[in-house]
Structures are given as C-alpha cells and as structure tokens.
Design a protein around this motif. Structure first.
Motif, PDB file in Angstrom:
ATOM      1  N   TYR A   8       0.845  -1.195   0.000  1.00 42.18           N
ATOM      2  CA  TYR A   8       0.000   0.000   0.000  1.00 42.18           C
ATOM      3  C   TYR A   8       0.877   1.240   0.000  1.00 42.18           C
ATOM      4  CZ  TYR A   8      -3.682  -3.279   1.212  1.00 42.18           C
ATOM      5  OH  TYR A   8      -4.564  -4.338   1.192  1.00 42.18           O
ATOM      6  N   ALA A   9       0.529   2.200  -0.845  1.00 43.30           N
ATOM      7  CA  ALA A   9       1.294   3.445  -0.920  1.00 43.30           C
ATOM      8  C   ALA A   9       1.270   4.178   0.418  1.00 43.30           C
ATOM      9  CB  ALA A   9       0.755   4.342  -2.040  1.00 43.30           C
ATOM     10  N   THR A  10       0.138   4.114   1.130  1.00 44.84           N
ATOM     11  CA  THR A  10       0.065   4.809   2.424  1.00 44.84           C
ATOM     12  C   THR A  10       1.110   4.277   3.390  1.00 44.84           C
ATOM     13  OG1 THR A  10      -1.678   3.282   3.110  1.00 44.84           O
ATOM     14  CG2 THR A  10      -2.374   5.456   2.291  1.00 44.84           C
ATOM     15  N   ASP A  11       1.414   2.982   3.322  1.00 45.84           N
ATOM     16  CA  ASP A  11       2.462   2.424   4.181  1.00 45.84           C
ATOM     17  C   ASP A  11       3.837   2.916   3.734  1.00 45.84           C
ATOM     18  OD1 ASP A  11       0.585   0.979   5.645  1.00 45.84           O
ATOM     19  OD2 ASP A  11       0.807  -0.802   4.391  1.00 45.84           O
ATOM     20  N   ARG A  12       4.120   2.789   2.438  1.00 46.60           N
ATOM     21  CA  ARG A  12       5.439   3.179   1.909  1.00 46.60           C
ATOM     22  C   ARG A  12       5.716   4.663   2.104  1.00 46.60           C
ATOM     23  NH1 ARG A  12       3.481  -0.188  -2.126  1.00 46.60           N
ATOM     24  NH2 ARG A  12       3.012   1.582  -3.486  1.00 46.60           N
ATOM     25  N   ASN A  13       4.671   5.476   2.129  1.00 45.22           N
ATOM     26  CA  ASN A  13       4.845   6.920   2.281  1.00 45.22           C
ATOM     27  C   ASN A  13       4.678   7.395   3.720  1.00 45.22           C
ATOM     28  OD1 ASN A  13       5.231   7.151  -0.506  1.00 45.22           O
ATOM     29  ND2 ASN A  13       3.028   7.272  -0.858  1.00 45.22           N
ATOM     30  N   GLY A  14       4.406   6.478   4.634  1.00 40.47           N
ATOM     31  CA  GLY A  14       4.170   6.841   6.024  1.00 40.47           C
ATOM     32  C   GLY A  14       5.442   6.921   6.843  1.00 40.47           C
ATOM     33  N   PRO A  15       5.343   7.469   8.040  1.00 38.54           N
ATOM     34  CA  PRO A  15       6.537   7.678   8.873  1.00 38.54           C
ATOM     35  C   PRO A  15       7.155   6.386   9.409  1.00 38.54           C
ATOM     36  CG  PRO A  15       4.551   8.252  10.092  1.00 38.54           C
ATOM     37  CD  PRO A  15       4.127   7.979   8.676  1.00 38.54           C
ATOM     38  N   ASN A  16       6.393   5.311   9.499  1.00 36.09           N
ATOM     39  CA  ASN A  16       6.952   4.077  10.051  1.00 36.09           C
ATOM     40  C   ASN A  16       7.723   3.244   9.039  1.00 36.09           C
ATOM     41  OD1 ASN A  16       6.148   4.438  12.719  1.00 36.09           O
ATOM     42  ND2 ASN A  16       4.101   3.692  12.266  1.00 36.09           N
ATOM     43  N   TRP A  17       7.507   3.478   7.758  1.00 32.16           N
ATOM     44  CA  TRP A  17       8.199   2.694   6.731  1.00 32.16           C
ATOM     45  C   TRP A  17       9.724   2.824   6.851  1.00 32.16           C
ATOM     46  CZ3 TRP A  17       6.491  -0.947   3.383  1.00 32.16           C
ATOM     47  CH2 TRP A  17       7.341  -1.331   2.347  1.00 32.16           C
ATOM     48  N   LEU A  55     -17.881  -1.430   1.486  1.00 33.28           N
ATOM     49  CA  LEU A  55     -17.017  -0.326   1.069  1.00 33.28           C
ATOM     50  C   LEU A  55     -15.877  -0.941   0.268  1.00 33.28           C
ATOM     51  CD1 LEU A  55     -16.657   1.447   4.545  1.00 33.28           C
ATOM     52  CD2 LEU A  55     -18.436   1.819   2.830  1.00 33.28           C
ATOM     53  N   ARG A  56     -15.937  -0.826  -1.034  1.00 35.99           N
ATOM     54  CA  ARG A  56     -14.926  -1.426  -1.911  1.00 35.99           C
ATOM     55  C   ARG A  56     -13.899  -0.373  -2.310  1.00 35.99           C
ATOM     56  NH1 ARG A  56     -15.824  -5.069  -7.354  1.00 35.99           N
ATOM     57  NH2 ARG A  56     -13.647  -4.983  -8.016  1.00 35.99           N
ATOM     58  N   PHE A  57     -12.622  -0.663  -2.056  1.00 41.04           N
ATOM     59  CA  PHE A  57     -11.544   0.273  -2.351  1.00 41.04           C
ATOM     60  C   PHE A  57     -11.262   0.349  -3.845  1.00 41.04           C
ATOM     61  CE2 PHE A  57     -10.865  -0.468   2.069  1.00 41.04           C
ATOM     62  CZ  PHE A  57     -10.222   0.655   2.555  1.00 41.04           C
ATOM     63  N   VAL A  58     -10.847   1.538  -4.274  1.00 39.79           N
ATOM     64  CA  VAL A  58     -10.366   1.765  -5.634  1.00 39.79           C
ATOM     65  C   VAL A  58      -8.919   2.261  -5.508  1.00 39.79           C
ATOM     66  CG1 VAL A  58     -10.693   3.056  -7.768  1.00 39.79           C
ATOM     67  CG2 VAL A  58     -12.685   2.357  -6.412  1.00 39.79           C
ATOM     68  N   PHE A  59      -7.989   1.579  -6.192  1.00 47.16           N
ATOM     69  CA  PHE A  59      -6.569   1.919  -6.144  1.00 47.16           C
ATOM     70  C   PHE A  59      -6.069   2.266  -7.539  1.00 47.16           C
ATOM     71  CE2 PHE A  59      -7.142  -1.014  -2.582  1.00 47.16           C
ATOM     72  CZ  PHE A  59      -6.463  -0.371  -1.563  1.00 47.16           C
ATOM     73  N   ASP A  60      -4.984   3.029  -7.592  1.00 47.04           N
ATOM     74  CA  ASP A  60      -4.304   3.236  -8.861  1.00 47.04           C
ATOM     75  C   ASP A  60      -3.184   2.204  -8.985  1.00 47.04           C
ATOM     76  OD1 ASP A  60      -2.058   4.164  -7.425  1.00 47.04           O
ATOM     77  OD2 ASP A  60      -2.349   6.263  -8.000  1.00 47.04           O
TER      78      ASP A  60
END
Length: 174
Positions: A26-35, A124-129
């Motif tokens: 997930y991009a949110t993980d890779r771009n987050g402070p804990n990565w 709630l179905r996610f949409v990703f790029d």
C-alpha cells in the motif's frame, strides 16, 4: 467517493467492521513515517496508539469487533512483511488480524479486491491506482454484493491464521 467522507463508519457501526486486504503493498504504508523506521530495523510496536488504534480500543471496549484477513504471498512481499511487523499493535488495540495465503484465497474463490464490510450490511470497496494509492471507495448496500462479501468473509475467516501463529510460521522459515 473519497475515503475521508465515509470514515465516520468506524465510529458509527453497530457490531462489526470486517476487512479483506488483497494488495501486495500500500502506498500509504510506503509513504508513512513508520516505513523508514521499519526499513532501518527499528521496533515501533510499542509506540503510543495512533488515532486508528485509539478508535479501535474505544469501539472494542464498547463491545464492537474489528476483524481483518490479509492475503499474503509465499514469500511475503516487502509490503506484507511491513504489515506483519505492525500487526501486533493492531491486535493489542483489539483489531483481530488474520492471514491467509493467496493460493488458498484463490482456491476458495475469494475476491481480488480490498473491502470493508460494515455490520454485514454495507460494502465499502476500495479503488486503487497502479501505484497502490487509494483513490476512494465505492459504497453499496445492494443485497447480492453484500451477500457475496459476507460469504467471502466467512470463508476467509474460517481458514485464516491468527497473527501470532502466522508470524511464528514465517520466522521458522527464515
């Protein structure tokens, strides 16, 4: 619809919030402070709870359930290893996280998309790029789609392995 517009459901739901995670990262993980902390080998499982975990603690204390099944590959992707490292914090907050090999998910006919199932009524179905960035969610209460999600939940939950057991299996193969 943007995810922020429906995020209130994680306080407003009555009984269960259940998630199927199918992506390899997930991009949110890779771009987050804990990565970067994780990449550096730092243990962040004992950090103070963030807003998500605080809400999980509040809702589970009120008798509600947060549950999720993460589909994983063999071997785990980098993103899946990161989520496994974070899982103990989620579990400690009351978010029951289980793991299922992707090959088993395919055999069971599980969907290949991420979703939240709220109170067995709302999907709630996610949409990703293509870069694993969340673009938003589609929301439906259409009976056939909700039923299919309930069936996927039941199958996945039955065969998935609790976090601690899965982590022990992964460590024993390294």
């Amino acid at each position: 619809m943007p995810f922020k517009e429906i995020s209130h459901v994680f306080q407003d739901f009555e009984h269960t919030a259940w998630r199927l995670e199918t992506r390899r990262g997930y991009a949110t993980d890779r771009n987050g402070p804990n990565w970067p902390r994780w990449k550096a080998g730092e243990d962040f499982t004992h950090d103070p709870p963030d807003a998500w975990r605080t809400n999980v603690e509040t809702q589970t204390a009120a008798g509600k359930r947060f549950e999720r099944v993460r589909l994983v590959d063999d071997p785990l992707t980098e993103g899946q290893r990161f989520l496994l490292a974070r899982a103990p914090s989620n579990v400690a907050a009351g978010d029951e996280v289980r793991y299922l090999l992707r090959t088993d998910a395919v055999r069971l006919g599980l969907p290949d998309f991420d979703f939240w199932l709220i109170d067995s009524r709302t999907l709630l179905r996610f949409v990703f790029d293509e870069d694993d960035t969340t673009l938003g969610v589609t929301v439906t209460q259409e009976p056939a789609e909700v039923l299919a999600a309930c069936q996927a939940r039941d199958a996945a939950w039955h065969y998935a392995i609790r976090t601690a057991e899965f982590a022990a299996r992964v460590r024993s193969t390294v």
